[in-house]
Design a protein around this motif. Sequence first.
Motif, PDB file in Angstrom:
ATOM      1  N   LEU A  57       0.835  -1.194   0.000  1.00  0.00           N
ATOM      2  CA  LEU A  57       0.000   0.000   0.000  1.00  0.00           C
ATOM      3  C   LEU A  57       0.874   1.249   0.000  1.00  0.00           C
ATOM      4  CD1 LEU A  57      -2.462   1.855   0.596  1.00  0.00           C
ATOM      5  CD2 LEU A  57      -1.998   1.368   3.000  1.00  0.00           C
ATOM      6  N   LEU A  58       1.884   1.269   0.846  1.00  0.00           N
ATOM      7  CA  LEU A  58       2.763   2.441   0.927  1.00  0.00           C
ATOM      8  C   LEU A  58       3.542   2.651  -0.368  1.00  0.00           C
ATOM      9  CD1 LEU A  58       4.032   2.093   4.592  1.00  0.00           C
ATOM     10  CD2 LEU A  58       2.477   3.843   3.687  1.00  0.00           C
ATOM     11  N   ARG A  59       3.963   1.566  -1.018  1.00  0.00           N
ATOM     12  CA  ARG A  59       4.632   1.719  -2.321  1.00  0.00           C
ATOM     13  C   ARG A  59       3.691   2.394  -3.316  1.00  0.00           C
ATOM     14  NH1 ARG A  59       7.563  -2.733  -0.736  1.00  0.00           N
ATOM     15  NH2 ARG A  59       5.953  -4.267  -1.215  1.00  0.00           N
ATOM     16  N   ASP A  60       2.429   1.951  -3.325  1.00  0.00           N
ATOM     17  CA  ASP A  60       1.446   2.547  -4.235  1.00  0.00           C
ATOM     18  C   ASP A  60       1.215   4.017  -3.922  1.00  0.00           C
ATOM     19  OD1 ASP A  60       1.110   0.105  -5.503  1.00  0.00           O
ATOM     20  OD2 ASP A  60      -0.861  -0.312  -4.629  1.00  0.00           O
ATOM     21  N   THR A  61       0.993   4.338  -2.658  1.00  0.00           N
ATOM     22  CA  THR A  61       0.717   5.735  -2.307  1.00  0.00           C
ATOM     23  C   THR A  61       1.963   6.601  -2.489  1.00  0.00           C
ATOM     24  OG1 THR A  61       1.113   5.371   0.066  1.00  0.00           O
ATOM     25  CG2 THR A  61      -1.171   5.165  -0.715  1.00  0.00           C
ATOM     26  N   ALA A  62       3.139   6.046  -2.244  1.00  0.00           N
ATOM     27  CA  ALA A  62       4.369   6.829  -2.437  1.00  0.00           C
ATOM     28  C   ALA A  62       4.526   7.223  -3.902  1.00  0.00           C
ATOM     29  CB  ALA A  62       5.587   6.042  -1.955  1.00  0.00           C
ATOM     30  N   ARG A  63       4.248   6.299  -4.804  1.00  0.00           N
ATOM     31  CA  ARG A  63       4.315   6.634  -6.242  1.00  0.00           C
ATOM     32  C   ARG A  63       3.341   7.767  -6.565  1.00  0.00           C
ATOM     33  NH1 ARG A  63       5.267   1.033  -6.914  1.00  0.00           N
ATOM     34  NH2 ARG A  63       3.041   0.577  -6.890  1.00  0.00           N
ATOM     35  N   LYS A  64       2.119   7.647  -6.068  1.00  0.00           N
ATOM     36  CA  LYS A  64       1.109   8.678  -6.335  1.00  0.00           C
ATOM     37  C   LYS A  64       1.513  10.013  -5.715  1.00  0.00           C
ATOM     38  CE  LYS A  64      -2.631   5.287  -6.215  1.00  0.00           C
ATOM     39  NZ  LYS A  64      -3.731   4.780  -5.359  1.00  0.00           N
ATOM     40  N   ASP A  65       2.008   9.967  -4.487  1.00  0.00           N
ATOM     41  CA  ASP A  65       2.373  11.210  -3.805  1.00  0.00           C
ATOM     42  C   ASP A  65       3.574  11.883  -4.468  1.00  0.00           C
ATOM     43  OD1 ASP A  65       0.257  10.941  -2.059  1.00  0.00           O
ATOM     44  OD2 ASP A  65       1.466  10.073  -0.450  1.00  0.00           O
ATOM     45  N   LEU A  66       4.575  11.114  -4.844  1.00  0.00           N
ATOM     46  CA  LEU A  66       5.725  11.703  -5.533  1.00  0.00           C
ATOM     47  C   LEU A  66       5.300  12.264  -6.889  1.00  0.00           C
ATOM     48  CD1 LEU A  66       8.556   9.195  -4.571  1.00  0.00           C
ATOM     49  CD2 LEU A  66       8.293  11.570  -3.788  1.00  0.00           C
ATOM     50  N   ASP A  67       4.399  11.590  -7.568  1.00  0.00           N
ATOM     51  CA  ASP A  67       3.872  12.122  -8.830  1.00  0.00           C
ATOM     52  C   ASP A  67       3.128  13.435  -8.605  1.00  0.00           C
ATOM     53  OD1 ASP A  67       4.940  10.072 -10.361  1.00  0.00           O
ATOM     54  OD2 ASP A  67       3.042   8.966 -10.533  1.00  0.00           O
ATOM     55  N   ALA A  68       2.409  13.541  -7.500  1.00  0.00           N
ATOM     56  CA  ALA A  68       1.690  14.783  -7.192  1.00  0.00           C
ATOM     57  C   ALA A  68       2.668  15.918  -6.928  1.00  0.00           C
ATOM     58  CB  ALA A  68       0.772  14.571  -5.990  1.00  0.00           C
ATOM     59  N   TYR A  69       3.767  15.629  -6.222  1.00  0.00           N
ATOM     60  CA  TYR A  69       4.798  16.659  -6.017  1.00  0.00           C
ATOM     61  C   TYR A  69       5.400  17.076  -7.362  1.00  0.00           C
ATOM     62  CZ  TYR A  69       4.929  16.243  -0.913  1.00  0.00           C
ATOM     63  OH  TYR A  69       4.620  16.278   0.428  1.00  0.00           O
ATOM     64  N   ARG A  70       5.720  16.102  -8.204  1.00  0.00           N
ATOM     65  CA  ARG A  70       6.283  16.414  -9.529  1.00  0.00           C
ATOM     66  C   ARG A  70       5.327  17.278 -10.335  1.00  0.00           C
ATOM     67  NH1 ARG A  70       7.436  10.898  -9.345  1.00  0.00           N
ATOM     68  NH2 ARG A  70       9.614  10.512  -8.880  1.00  0.00           N
ATOM     69  N   SER A  71       4.063  16.912 -10.305  1.00  0.00           N
ATOM     70  CA  SER A  71       3.056  17.661 -11.047  1.00  0.00           C
ATOM     71  C   SER A  71       2.970  19.102 -10.546  1.00  0.00           C
ATOM     72  CB  SER A  71       1.703  16.960 -10.929  1.00  0.00           C
ATOM     73  OG  SER A  71       0.710  17.673 -11.599  1.00  0.00           O
ATOM     74  N   ALA A  72       2.968  19.274  -9.239  1.00  0.00           N
ATOM     75  CA  ALA A  72       2.930  20.628  -8.666  1.00  0.00           C
ATOM     76  C   ALA A  72       4.151  21.426  -9.107  1.00  0.00           C
ATOM     77  CB  ALA A  72       2.855  20.552  -7.138  1.00  0.00           C
ATOM     78  N   MET A  73       5.305  20.779  -9.096  1.00  0.00           N
ATOM     79  CA  MET A  73       6.528  21.463  -9.493  1.00  0.00           C
ATOM     80  C   MET A  73       6.499  21.799 -10.986  1.00  0.00           C
ATOM     81  SD  MET A  73       9.125  19.166  -7.191  1.00  0.00           S
ATOM     82  CE  MET A  73      10.655  20.028  -7.575  1.00  0.00           C
ATOM     83  N   GLU A  74       6.038  20.875 -11.793  1.00  0.00           N
ATOM     84  CA  GLU A  74       5.971  21.108 -13.240  1.00  0.00           C
ATOM     85  C   GLU A  74       5.010  22.236 -13.578  1.00  0.00           C
ATOM     86  OE1 GLU A  74       5.099  17.263 -14.883  1.00  0.00           O
ATOM     87  OE2 GLU A  74       7.089  16.496 -14.344  1.00  0.00           O
ATOM     88  N   SER A  75       3.934  22.349 -12.813  1.00  0.00           N
ATOM     89  CA  SER A  75       2.963  23.415 -13.077  1.00  0.00           C
ATOM     90  C   SER A  75       3.537  24.796 -12.804  1.00  0.00           C
ATOM     91  CB  SER A  75       1.687  23.196 -12.259  1.00  0.00           C
ATOM     92  OG  SER A  75       1.931  23.459 -10.894  1.00  0.00           O
ATOM     93  N   ALA A  76       4.630  24.853 -12.077  1.00  0.00           N
ATOM     94  CA  ALA A  76       5.269  26.138 -11.757  1.00  0.00           C
ATOM     95  C   ALA A  76       6.230  26.592 -12.848  1.00  0.00           C
ATOM     96  CB  ALA A  76       6.003  26.041 -10.420  1.00  0.00           C
ATOM     97  N   GLY A  77       6.417  25.775 -13.866  1.00  0.00           N
ATOM     98  CA  GLY A  77       7.312  26.165 -14.958  1.00  0.00           C
ATOM     99  C   GLY A  77       8.706  25.605 -14.782  1.00  0.00           C
ATOM    100  N   ASP A  78       9.674  26.319 -15.335  1.00  0.00           N
ATOM    101  CA  ASP A  78      11.045  25.814 -15.367  1.00  0.00           C
ATOM    102  C   ASP A  78      11.956  26.434 -14.306  1.00  0.00           C
ATOM    103  OD1 ASP A  78      12.927  24.042 -16.631  1.00  0.00           O
ATOM    104  OD2 ASP A  78      13.919  25.846 -17.416  1.00  0.00           O
ATOM    105  N   ASP A  79      11.532  27.527 -13.695  1.00  0.00           N
ATOM    106  CA  ASP A  79      12.374  28.197 -12.698  1.00  0.00           C
ATOM    107  C   ASP A  79      12.492  27.325 -11.445  1.00  0.00           C
ATOM    108  OD1 ASP A  79      13.767  30.443 -11.376  1.00  0.00           O
ATOM    109  OD2 ASP A  79      11.923  30.532 -10.176  1.00  0.00           O
ATOM    110  N   PRO A  80      13.713  26.918 -11.063  1.00  0.00           N
ATOM    111  CA  PRO A  80      13.870  26.002  -9.923  1.00  0.00           C
ATOM    112  C   PRO A  80      13.327  26.558  -8.605  1.00  0.00           C
ATOM    113  CG  PRO A  80      16.010  26.505 -10.923  1.00  0.00           C
ATOM    114  CD  PRO A  80      14.977  27.228 -11.696  1.00  0.00           C
ATOM    115  N   GLN A  81      13.479  27.858  -8.384  1.00  0.00           N
ATOM    116  CA  GLN A  81      12.957  28.436  -7.147  1.00  0.00           C
ATOM    117  C   GLN A  81      11.432  28.352  -7.126  1.00  0.00           C
ATOM    118  OE1 GLN A  81      14.775  32.044  -5.872  1.00  0.00           O
ATOM    119  NE2 GLN A  81      13.217  32.486  -4.342  1.00  0.00           N
ATOM    120  N   ALA A  82      10.803  28.695  -8.223  1.00  0.00           N
ATOM    121  CA  ALA A  82       9.341  28.604  -8.301  1.00  0.00           C
ATOM    122  C   ALA A  82       8.879  27.161  -8.142  1.00  0.00           C
ATOM    123  CB  ALA A  82       8.856  29.180  -9.631  1.00  0.00           C
TER     124      ALA A  82
END
Length: 186
Positions: A57-82
Amino acid sequence: MNVAGPGPRERLLEAAERLTYTAGANVGVGALLKEANVARRSLYQHFGGKDALIAELLRDTARKDLDAYRSAMESAGDDPQARVLAIFDYLDEVVSSPGFRGCRYLGTDLALAGPDHPAHRVTRDYRRGLHDLVQHEMQRLAHPDPADAAEQILLLIEGTLATGATRPTARPAQTARRITNTLLDK
């Protein structure tokens, strides 16, 4: 046409996701079986026992949660600080959502005292993955110590999740975002 619903394995994972989040990782096998509407045999046939179910279960949720972090970061564009600051914008939504009860991974680590429980490896891997996401952005910012900066930000992420569970009206993600912005401006 008769469309079959989820099988026993999926029902066990779904039940474990719900119950371990609301009742903790020490939820009883009986409660899991009842919630999933499966026989005890299904648990052992698909997972070998509750410990492996929790780890899967934790492996499954970890994949989803890390994907959600990636998605949030990608939505901010290319600037690393943003991209790093976008983590806290995302967390502000997470901790403000109805039913938020804190960090699943911290809760699991605290509930399962045995250091050899397979769930601990999964929670360490999850944190390492999150650390790596942040460290990558810190390297892009040419931070003098990207690993240490990522560790500091990871502490703010975990603090946000813990505080969000106990004091959601404090808006901990906004505070952590301001602290992170100060760290990034150095």
